[in-house]
Design a protein around this motif. Sequence first.
Motif, PDB file in Angstrom:
ATOM      1  N   THR A   4       0.775  -1.307   0.100  1.00  0.00           N
ATOM      2  CA  THR A   4       0.050   0.012  -0.153  1.00  0.00           C
ATOM      3  C   THR A   4       0.896   1.295  -0.033  1.00  0.00           C
ATOM      4  N   ALA A   5       1.929   1.309   0.782  1.00  0.00           N
ATOM      5  CA  ALA A   5       2.850   2.491   0.760  1.00  0.00           C
ATOM      6  C   ALA A   5       3.557   2.587  -0.478  1.00  0.00           C
ATOM      7  N   LEU A   6       3.851   1.413  -1.169  1.00  0.00           N
ATOM      8  CA  LEU A   6       4.430   1.565  -2.437  1.00  0.00           C
ATOM      9  C   LEU A   6       3.580   2.283  -3.598  1.00  0.00           C
ATOM     10  N   VAL A   7       2.467   1.670  -3.485  1.00  0.00           N
ATOM     11  CA  VAL A   7       1.165   2.338  -4.415  1.00  0.00           C
ATOM     12  C   VAL A   7       1.271   3.835  -4.094  1.00  0.00           C
ATOM     13  N   LEU A   8       1.195   4.199  -2.907  1.00  0.00           N
ATOM     14  CA  LEU A   8       0.940   5.544  -2.470  1.00  0.00           C
ATOM     15  C   LEU A   8       2.286   6.386  -2.963  1.00  0.00           C
ATOM     16  N   ALA A   9       3.580   5.784  -2.674  1.00  0.00           N
ATOM     17  CA  ALA A   9       4.573   6.447  -3.061  1.00  0.00           C
ATOM     18  C   ALA A   9       4.551   6.631  -4.713  1.00  0.00           C
ATOM     19  N   GLY A  10       4.297   5.713  -5.343  1.00  0.00           N
ATOM     20  CA  GLY A  10       3.961   5.809  -6.696  1.00  0.00           C
ATOM     21  C   GLY A  10       2.909   7.014  -7.217  1.00  0.00           C
ATOM     22  N   ILE A  11       1.702   7.057  -6.599  1.00  0.00           N
ATOM     23  CA  ILE A  11       0.791   8.008  -6.882  1.00  0.00           C
ATOM     24  C   ILE A  11       1.345   9.530  -6.446  1.00  0.00           C
ATOM     25  N   PHE A  12       2.049   9.810  -5.449  1.00  0.00           N
ATOM     26  CA  PHE A  12       2.778  11.014  -5.008  1.00  0.00           C
ATOM     27  C   PHE A  12       3.821  11.281  -5.987  1.00  0.00           C
ATOM     28  N   GLU A  13       4.626  10.369  -6.572  1.00  0.00           N
ATOM     29  CA  GLU A  13       5.473  10.560  -7.511  1.00  0.00           C
ATOM     30  C   GLU A  13       4.672  11.202  -8.931  1.00  0.00           C
ATOM     31  N   MET A  14       3.816  10.632  -9.144  1.00  0.00           N
ATOM     32  CA  MET A  14       2.652  11.223 -10.498  1.00  0.00           C
ATOM     33  C   MET A  14       2.456  12.479 -10.113  1.00  0.00           C
ATOM     34  N   MET A  15       2.128  13.060  -8.810  1.00  0.00           N
ATOM     35  CA  MET A  15       1.791  14.151  -8.454  1.00  0.00           C
ATOM     36  C   MET A  15       2.698  15.250  -8.625  1.00  0.00           C
ATOM     37  N   GLY A  16       3.958  14.447  -7.944  1.00  0.00           N
ATOM     38  CA  GLY A  16       5.182  15.468  -8.404  1.00  0.00           C
ATOM     39  C   GLY A  16       5.449  15.950  -9.795  1.00  0.00           C
ATOM     40  N   VAL A  17       5.446  14.699 -10.575  1.00  0.00           N
ATOM     41  CA  VAL A  17       5.897  15.074 -12.041  1.00  0.00           C
ATOM     42  C   VAL A  17       4.734  16.178 -12.509  1.00  0.00           C
ATOM     43  N   ALA A  18       3.518  15.961 -12.260  1.00  0.00           N
ATOM     44  CA  ALA A  18       2.415  16.950 -12.790  1.00  0.00           C
ATOM     45  C   ALA A  18       2.430  18.133 -12.435  1.00  0.00           C
ATOM     46  N   MET A  19       3.071  18.323 -11.095  1.00  0.00           N
ATOM     47  CA  MET A  19       3.295  19.745 -11.042  1.00  0.00           C
ATOM     48  C   MET A  19       4.574  20.429 -11.340  1.00  0.00           C
ATOM     49  N   ILE A  20       5.598  19.477 -11.704  1.00  0.00           N
ATOM     50  CA  ILE A  20       6.629  20.202 -12.617  1.00  0.00           C
ATOM     51  C   ILE A  20       6.115  20.923 -13.808  1.00  0.00           C
TER      52      ILE A  20
END
Length: 104
Positions: A4-20
């Motif tokens: 679950t933590a790994l999937v959340l990490a991936g989702i937050f990674e997506m958020m970071g990329v979108a914010m770039i």
Amino acid sequence: MAWTALVLAGIFEMMGVAMINKLHQDRNWQSLVLLIAGFGASFVFLSYAMETLAMGTAYAIWTGIGASGGAILGMLFYNESADWKRIFFMAMVLGAAVGLKLVS
């Protein structure tokens, strides 16, 4: 819980990329704060997941979610190409990450 933590990490990674991308468009402090928060949360959840999961597996899945998810967000929100070849190769990235888990 590690998965679950790994999937959340991936989702937050997506958020970071979108914010770039958002920061390049708008140049405001809210986008910068969300970029830092997204990548920060991503690293925290990845670190937690790696306490249990093998480093290679966790990293492969994290980058697979981030890379494929970023491409999907680009298609949905930034009018990037949704060509079948892009979708095919994103599926290959995710398939490779799952395959790595299956053999480890």
